[in-house]
Write an enzyme that holds these catalytic residues in place. Structure first.
Site, PDB file in Angstrom:
ATOM      1  N   GLU A 203     -15.189  -7.654  16.068  1.00 26.81           N
ATOM      2  CA  GLU A 203     -13.915  -7.060  15.616  1.00 26.81           C
ATOM      3  C   GLU A 203     -13.217  -6.563  16.887  1.00 26.81           C
ATOM      4  O   GLU A 203     -12.232  -7.132  17.311  1.00 26.81           O
ATOM      5  CB  GLU A 203     -14.183  -5.905  14.643  1.00 26.81           C
ATOM      6  CG  GLU A 203     -12.923  -5.188  14.161  1.00 26.81           C
ATOM      7  CD  GLU A 203     -13.224  -3.938  13.317  1.00 26.81           C
ATOM      8  OE1 GLU A 203     -14.353  -3.428  13.348  1.00 26.81           O
ATOM      9  OE2 GLU A 203     -12.285  -3.463  12.635  1.00 26.81           O
ATOM     10  N   ASP A 281     -11.329  -4.409   3.629  1.00 26.35           N
ATOM     11  CA  ASP A 281     -11.874  -3.442   4.593  1.00 26.35           C
ATOM     12  C   ASP A 281     -11.704  -2.003   4.106  1.00 26.35           C
ATOM     13  O   ASP A 281     -12.574  -1.480   3.410  1.00 26.35           O
ATOM     14  CB  ASP A 281     -11.236  -3.669   5.981  1.00 26.35           C
ATOM     15  CG  ASP A 281     -12.146  -3.243   7.125  1.00 26.35           C
ATOM     16  OD1 ASP A 281     -13.305  -2.869   6.868  1.00 26.35           O
ATOM     17  OD2 ASP A 281     -11.702  -3.277   8.283  1.00 26.35           O
TER      18      ASP A 281
HETATM   19  N1  ADE Z   1     -15.967   1.590   8.996  1.00 25.15           N
HETATM   20  C1  ADE Z   1     -14.997   1.471   8.078  1.00 25.15           C
HETATM   21  N2  ADE Z   1     -14.188   0.443   8.400  1.00 25.15           N
HETATM   22  C2  ADE Z   1     -14.657  -0.099   9.544  1.00 25.15           C
HETATM   23  C3  ADE Z   1     -14.268  -1.180  10.374  1.00 25.15           C
HETATM   24  N3  ADE Z   1     -13.200  -1.946  10.096  1.00 25.15           N
HETATM   25  N4  ADE Z   1     -14.987  -1.430  11.474  1.00 25.15           N
HETATM   26  C4  ADE Z   1     -16.047  -0.678  11.765  1.00 25.15           C
HETATM   27  N5  ADE Z   1     -16.452   0.350  11.026  1.00 25.15           N
HETATM   28  C5  ADE Z   1     -15.770   0.636   9.916  1.00 25.15           C
HETATM   29 ZN    ZN Z   2     -15.290  -3.025   7.918  1.00 30.82          ZN
END
Ligand code: ADE
Ligand code: ZN
Length: 338
Positions: A203, A281
């Site tokens: 990410e 998400d």
């Molecule tokens: N916790 C909640 N959303 C998240 C994300 N997108 N990336 C990492 N940790 C998270």
């Molecule tokens: Zn996440």
């Protein structure tokens, strides 16, 4: 770009499977204020509007700071139930038929809220979702990667009495500087208890974290994973093994993983044969639930009905459900396309 009405209808109507949803990320500002009032918790923001206006993020960490602060209003079983039931109600409106929910127990046990309160409230909402809306769901316990390995082990121990209520374990929170390798042993322990491993990787972190998640954690799905493109060999492997990537388009824009939706690589990855899925998400923070994510993609990127169908089928293929349930999910998804 205006959305073609036929595609818009398909996005509205097609049955959906959600694989990347943090239940704490569905806590809407209105509910934050409601629960704060109930428990006498003082909030740093003066109103619902002021809190919502604070949802401008420079990166993942700036979001996480607000997200963890918001969790402070979750105190008893009924709070977890109310939060999850509100999610299922919205998910039902969006056509979700199966959802696999992440939860972050350390955010709650660290404040003195017992594991059984968290899981009890969530499971009761999951039962209600099934009877009210016909939505099936599963729970995935996430370890917070900014905390030490020993805390993850303690969390796994606390979860053992509830093993039959969990389908898997995940890894979330601040990615940079917290590689999957830090959690290799606790994931091995979780797998030995029959829990299915997934992990956030690629990410904000590099493609090498995606490789580590696969090689060291045994991850069956990669959450986000969009930075896999930085390693062609990795992309080939993800295609060959059909490892699902649970992409979250609105999240990626809000957290500046991509500057604009037009630059998101989700459709490019789909074209390369990756098992890409669309998910929400932390929808309360990122401006929309799963259908809004599909719509945002369809407005900005070159996708058609066949792609929407493929994205939904991909999620059903990657769901942690028995074969008969998967066949049923796939049949319902395909039934929406004539
Ligand atoms: N916790 C909640 N959303 C998240 C994300 N997108 N990336 C990492 N940790 C998270
Ligand atoms: Zn996440």
């Amino acid at each position: 770009m205006a959305l073609d009405p036929t595609l818009d209808r398909l996005i509205r109507d097609i049955p959906k499977v959600e694989l990347h949803l943090h239940i704490e990320g569905t806590l809407e500002p209105e509910m934050v204020f409601e629960l704060a009032a109930r428990h006498g918790v003082a909030l740093p923001h003066s109103s619902v509007g002021a809190l919502r206006a604070a949802y401008e993020f420079g990166d993942l960490q700036s979001f996480l700071d607000l997200y963890y602060a918001g969790c402070d209003v979750l105190r008893d079983e009924s709070d977890f139930h109310a939060m999850a039931l509100a999610y299922f109600e919205r998910a039902h409106r969006d056509g979700v038929i199966h959802a696999e929910l992440f939860f972050d127990p350390q955010t709650h046990t660290g404040r003195g809220v017992p594991m059984e309160v968290v899981i009890g409230g969530l499971r009761r909402a999951m039962d209600d979702a099934r009877s009210r809306y016909g939505i099936t769901s599963e729970l995935i316990l996430c370890f917070l990667r900014h905390l030490p390995e020993e805390d993850a082990f303690a969390t796994l121990d606390q979860a053992l009495p509830f093993l039959d209520q969990l389908v898997g374990v995940g890894l979330d929170s601040g990615e940079r500087g917290n590689p999957p390798s830090k959690f290799e042993r606790v994931f091995a322990a979780a797998r030995s208890h029959g829990l299915r491993p997934v992990a956030h990787a690629g990410e904000e972190g590099p493609a090498s974290y995606v490789r580590e998640a696969l090689d060291l954690l045994g991850a069956e799905r990669i959450d986000h994973g969009v930075r896999c493109v930085e390693d062609d060999g990795l992309v080939e492997r993800l295609v060959r093994d059909q490892v699902a990537l649970t992409a979250c388009p609105l999240s990626n824009i809000k957290l500046r993983v991509f500057p604009e939706m037009e630059q998101h690589n989700l459709v490019a990855l789909l074209r390369r044969g990756l098992r890409v899925t669309v998910n929400s998400d932390d929808p309360a923070y990122f401006g929309g639930y799963i259908a809004a994510n599909f719509r945002a993609v369809a407005r900005a990127l070159p996708i058609g009905a066949a792609d929407v169908l493929r994205l939904c089928e991909n999620a059903a293929r990657a769901a942690f459900v028995p074969d008969a349930a998967r066949a049923d999910l796939l049949a319902r998804i395909r039934g929406a396309v004539h």
